[in-house]
Structure formats: C-alpha cells, structure tokens
Design a protein around this motif. Structure first.
Motif, PDB file in Angstrom:
ATOM      1  N   THR A 241       1.193  -1.615   0.237  1.00 17.32           N
ATOM      2  CA  THR A 241       0.042  -0.033   0.328  1.00 17.32           C
ATOM      3  C   THR A 241       0.963   1.140   0.151  1.00 17.32           C
ATOM      4  O   THR A 241       1.959   1.121   0.501  1.00 17.32           O
ATOM      5  CB  THR A 241      -0.673  -0.493   1.090  1.00 17.32           C
ATOM      6  OG1 THR A 241      -1.722  -1.035   1.181  1.00 17.32           O
ATOM      7  CG2 THR A 241      -1.799   1.494   1.042  1.00 17.32           C
ATOM      8  N   ASN A 242       0.802   2.418  -0.699  1.00 19.73           N
ATOM      9  CA  ASN A 242       1.264   3.897  -1.039  1.00 19.73           C
ATOM     10  C   ASN A 242       0.955   4.231   0.536  1.00 19.73           C
ATOM     11  O   ASN A 242      -0.818   4.266   0.861  1.00 19.73           O
ATOM     12  CB  ASN A 242       0.670   4.520  -2.267  1.00 19.73           C
ATOM     13  CG  ASN A 242       1.052   5.763  -2.163  1.00 19.73           C
ATOM     14  OD1 ASN A 242       1.748   6.175  -1.195  1.00 19.73           O
ATOM     15  ND2 ASN A 242       1.469   5.852  -3.341  1.00 19.73           N
ATOM     16  N   PRO A 243       1.129   4.790   1.490  1.00 20.10           N
ATOM     17  CA  PRO A 243       1.230   5.498   2.511  1.00 20.10           C
ATOM     18  C   PRO A 243       0.736   6.809   2.711  1.00 20.10           C
ATOM     19  O   PRO A 243      -0.229   6.685   3.102  1.00 20.10           O
ATOM     20  CB  PRO A 243       2.516   5.302   3.953  1.00 20.10           C
ATOM     21  CG  PRO A 243       3.246   4.336   3.053  1.00 20.10           C
ATOM     22  CD  PRO A 243       2.801   3.909   1.541  1.00 20.10           C
TER      23      PRO A 243
ATOM     24  N   THR B 157       9.096   6.631  15.697  1.00 19.12           N
ATOM     25  CA  THR B 157       8.697   7.936  14.204  1.00 19.12           C
ATOM     26  C   THR B 157       9.508   7.985  12.755  1.00 19.12           C
ATOM     27  O   THR B 157      10.913   6.643  12.968  1.00 19.12           O
ATOM     28  CB  THR B 157       9.197   9.772  15.253  1.00 19.12           C
ATOM     29  OG1 THR B 157      10.180   9.396  15.197  1.00 19.12           O
ATOM     30  CG2 THR B 157       8.699  10.465  15.858  1.00 19.12           C
ATOM     31  N   GLY B 158       9.451   8.245  11.912  1.00 12.79           N
ATOM     32  CA  GLY B 158      10.466   8.833  10.426  1.00 12.79           C
ATOM     33  C   GLY B 158       9.797   7.674   9.609  1.00 12.79           C
ATOM     34  O   GLY B 158      10.443   7.523   8.514  1.00 12.79           O
ATOM     35  N   ILE B 159       8.784   6.625  10.240  1.00 12.22           N
ATOM     36  CA  ILE B 159       8.507   5.782   9.127  1.00 12.22           C
ATOM     37  C   ILE B 159       7.172   5.707   8.619  1.00 12.22           C
ATOM     38  O   ILE B 159       6.389   5.903   9.516  1.00 12.22           O
ATOM     39  CB  ILE B 159       9.345   3.949   9.210  1.00 12.22           C
ATOM     40  CG1 ILE B 159      10.488   3.624   9.638  1.00 12.22           C
ATOM     41  CG2 ILE B 159       8.512   2.682   8.157  1.00 12.22           C
ATOM     42  CD1 ILE B 159      11.283   2.808  10.192  1.00 12.22           C
ATOM     43  N   LEU B 160       6.300   5.083   7.357  1.00 10.90           N
ATOM     44  CA  LEU B 160       5.090   4.687   7.426  1.00 10.90           C
ATOM     45  C   LEU B 160       4.771   3.939   7.094  1.00 10.90           C
ATOM     46  O   LEU B 160       4.303   3.568   7.828  1.00 10.90           O
ATOM     47  CB  LEU B 160       4.998   5.677   5.937  1.00 10.90           C
ATOM     48  CG  LEU B 160       4.826   7.090   5.820  1.00 10.90           C
ATOM     49  CD1 LEU B 160       4.306   8.260   4.662  1.00 10.90           C
ATOM     50  CD2 LEU B 160       3.610   8.228   6.864  1.00 10.90           C
ATOM     51  N   SER B 161       6.077   3.126   6.700  1.00  6.78           N
ATOM     52  CA  SER B 161       5.161   1.673   6.935  1.00  6.78           C
ATOM     53  C   SER B 161       6.278   0.035   5.842  1.00  6.78           C
ATOM     54  O   SER B 161       8.053   1.018   5.747  1.00  6.78           O
ATOM     55  CB  SER B 161       4.055   1.092   5.413  1.00  6.78           C
ATOM     56  OG  SER B 161       5.429   1.275   3.986  1.00  6.78           O
ATOM     57  N   THR B 162       5.871  -0.535   7.438  1.00  6.86           N
ATOM     58  CA  THR B 162       7.438  -1.833   7.052  1.00  6.86           C
ATOM     59  C   THR B 162       6.839  -2.995   6.901  1.00  6.86           C
ATOM     60  O   THR B 162       5.540  -3.204   6.806  1.00  6.86           O
ATOM     61  CB  THR B 162       7.997  -1.858   7.959  1.00  6.86           C
ATOM     62  OG1 THR B 162       8.862  -0.317   9.124  1.00  6.86           O
ATOM     63  CG2 THR B 162       9.350  -3.150   8.443  1.00  6.86           C
TER      64      THR B 162
ATOM     65  N   GLY C 119       8.016   9.696   2.229  1.00  7.92           N
ATOM     66  CA  GLY C 119       7.459   8.683   0.614  1.00  7.92           C
ATOM     67  C   GLY C 119       8.301   8.437  -0.279  1.00  7.92           C
ATOM     68  O   GLY C 119       8.327   7.700  -0.613  1.00  7.92           O
ATOM     69  N   SER C 120       9.589   8.268   0.523  1.00 11.25           N
ATOM     70  CA  SER C 120      10.717   7.694  -0.299  1.00 11.25           C
ATOM     71  C   SER C 120      10.476   6.688  -0.127  1.00 11.25           C
ATOM     72  O   SER C 120      10.440   5.852   1.476  1.00 11.25           O
ATOM     73  CB  SER C 120      12.354   8.455   0.064  1.00 11.25           C
ATOM     74  OG  SER C 120      12.390   8.504   1.464  1.00 11.25           O
TER      75      SER C 120
END
Length: 326
Positions: A215-217, A263-268, A312-313
């Motif tokens: 999924t695109n977060p 913090t810092g990450i949208l998805s793993t 988003g990177s």
C-alpha cells in the motif's frame, strides 16, 4: 519416452486447471482473517478451511491474556510470585520471542504488555505525556526479566506487575501453524491472511506465484508496488493511528525500551520464511528506525524489507526488486 513426457505434462496441466481458489473471510483472534485454499471442489476446500479455523482458535486459547484460564494468564498472575509450568509449545514460543528481543536489542519485547497506556490514538490527546510519566510507563518492561527453566518447563516473570502479551507475534504464529496443518493434510496451495500477516505456499491455479500489493501510505487506496511471495509477508504502518505534536508524527507503535512512539517511518513490509518472524521484525524495524532497522535486516539471511519513509521515499533491502505500479 517423449510421448510419456507429453502425457505427463498434459495431465499436470489438466489437474492444475481443474483446481480453483476458495476463500472465506471471518473474525478470529479479534481480527479479520482471510483463508484461501486451492482445491478441486467446495467440499474439500471447506473441510480444509474448517481445519485452519480450528487450529487458529486453538492458538488463541493458548496465548490469550484475556482468557483467565489460559497459560499466558497464569504466567501473568504469578509475576513476582512463582514460576509457572507451561506446555512445550508455549515455552518454545516465549523462548523464540526472547531470541528476537536479543536480535533487535529489545525493540521487540513480549513484556510490552506491562506498559501503562498513556498514549492515546483516538483523537483525545491534546498534549504529550510528561517525561516522568513516559519513563514510568515502561518501568516493568524488560525481556531479561522473563526467566525460563528448560528442565522444568517453567516461565517466571521476575517482577510483580510484569505481563507478557503476543499482540506483535501471535497472529503471525497462528498463520504459520494453520499453514503447516493444511500442508500436512495435502492442501497444495493457499494463503492464511491474519489481518495482514500473510503466509503463503504453492502457486495460483494459473501457474503464477502469489503476489502482494504494498500500500502507498500517502494514498492508501492505491498500491505502490507488487511483489511475488514465497513464504510470509507482514506490513506494519502508522498512516492510520498516530498523533502529532510540535510537527512530529508519533506512531501507535511504541518503543518498549523508552516509552516513546516510533517516528520517521510510514510503513514497513517484511518478507520472511515464517509469518511469526515477519510479524515481530515489522514492529522491530519501526522502533529501530530507518538506518538501524535496514542495517539489521541486511544482516539476517532470508529476510527482506521495504521501508517507506515519512517523506514518501522508499528504501529496500539489498535483494529486493520492486515491480512498481503506475
């Protein structure tokens, strides 16, 4: 010989085409499960799915901290009092959990269940908890205080008020056990999707591998990429449950060592041989952060990772090639 080979190829193709996917959605372990099997008919498919459901329900009774009669509850009740003899299965699950804690420097810790719930992600928080409250919230957490006695088969939580819980590994373990059971029963292919903790085996009836969409977060209605699955895949994300203070986005995934949200990450997204391991590492990488988390993944054979940062990177571990969707 060539004629025999052609006959065998024709027969295998016919058998593959005769099989179809059969899927059932249901609620287990308090979460949404989708169980998919490849089978020749509805009867055999439903029998297989029923077996998987029974196995997942068995695991839930074993590891549930809500069930007052479970072995896990007995361990928690006796924290700081006495060791508790448990089944070999639960003992081994706890033993593996501690090894993952050691591997991740405590970023994964089943004694997280001891944490005070001072962070709220339901929109009710108007300010950050105090530093003292945050420090106190994790005062009873610490996997090194889970004492195992292999000879006696006992588990002892050293300090009163300690608790263990399997929220970050339990569904993955259940998916693994359901898959193993169905394979033993001769189910050639399928997917156990435990609320996003997926374990697959075999191939689709059309001969292609199973694939997972990442999924695109930044737009959760769209998939960022497609990847073939061989084994298990688990995605953890903070794009739905988070709070924001002073311009910093704090996820619902909390570092059990410090009490502060990651913090810092949208998805793993983690790819691993087992859903249990993928489940634990997905949470751990979130806590460890981009650099430390990716460095650790690159050191573990057979594990791959896709990280999407807050801007988003995208970062990938060294052996992954993304099939980007346009």
């Amino acid at each position: 010989m060539k004629k025999l080979l052609l006959i065998l190829l024709f027969f295998s193709t016919f058998v593959l085409k005769a099989q179809e996917t059969h899927k059932r959605a249901l609620i287990l372990m308090g979460s949404a499960f989708d169980i998919t099997v490849v089978s020749e008919n509805n009867v055999s498919a439903n029998e297989a799915i029923d077996l998987a459901v029974a196995e997942i329900s068995r695991i839930e009774k074993l590891i549930s901290s809500w069930d007052l009669n479970s072995e896990t509850s007995a361990i928690n009740k006796n924290a700081g009092i006495a060791p508790v003899k448990v089944s070999e299965e639960l003992y081994q699950l706890i033993e593996r959990s501690i090894k993952i804690s050691e591997l991740t420097d405590g970023a994964f810790d089943i004694s997280y269940a001891s944490m005070d719930r001072i962070w709220k992600f339901d929109g009710s928080m108007t300010e950050m908890p105090s530093t003292t409250d945050i420090e106190n919230s994790v005062s009873k957490v610490g996997y090194k205080n889970i004492l195992l006695d292999k000879n006696r088969g006992t588990v002892f939580l050293k300090n009163k008020g300690m608790k263990i819980g399997f929220g970050a590994i339990g569904k993955g373990y259940a998916a693994d056990m359901a898959k193993r059971l169905l394979q033993k029963k001769g189910v050639v292919s399928g997917i156990i999707n435990a609320s996003g903790d997926m374990n697959t085996w075999g191939i689709q009836p059309n001969g292609l591998p199973w694939k997972v969409a990442i999924t695109n977060p930044l737009d959760k209605d769209k998939a960022y990429a497609l990847l073939p699955i061989k084994g298990a895949v688990v995605t953890s994300g903070n794009y739905e449950k988070f709070v924001k203070f002073n311009g910093i986005r704090y996820t619902h995934i909390i570092d059990p060592r410090t009490g502060y949200p990651a913090t810092g990450i949208l998805s793993t997204t983690i790819f691993a041989p087992s859903a249990e391991l993928a489940d634990a590492l997905a949470t751990s990488v979130f806590v460890m952060g981009v650099k430390t988390g990716m460095d650790r993944i690159n050191q573990i054979p057979g594990i791959e990772c896709v990280l999407i940062e807050e801007d988003g990177s995208v970062r990938t571990s060294k052996n992954i090639t993304l099939e980007i969707k346009n």
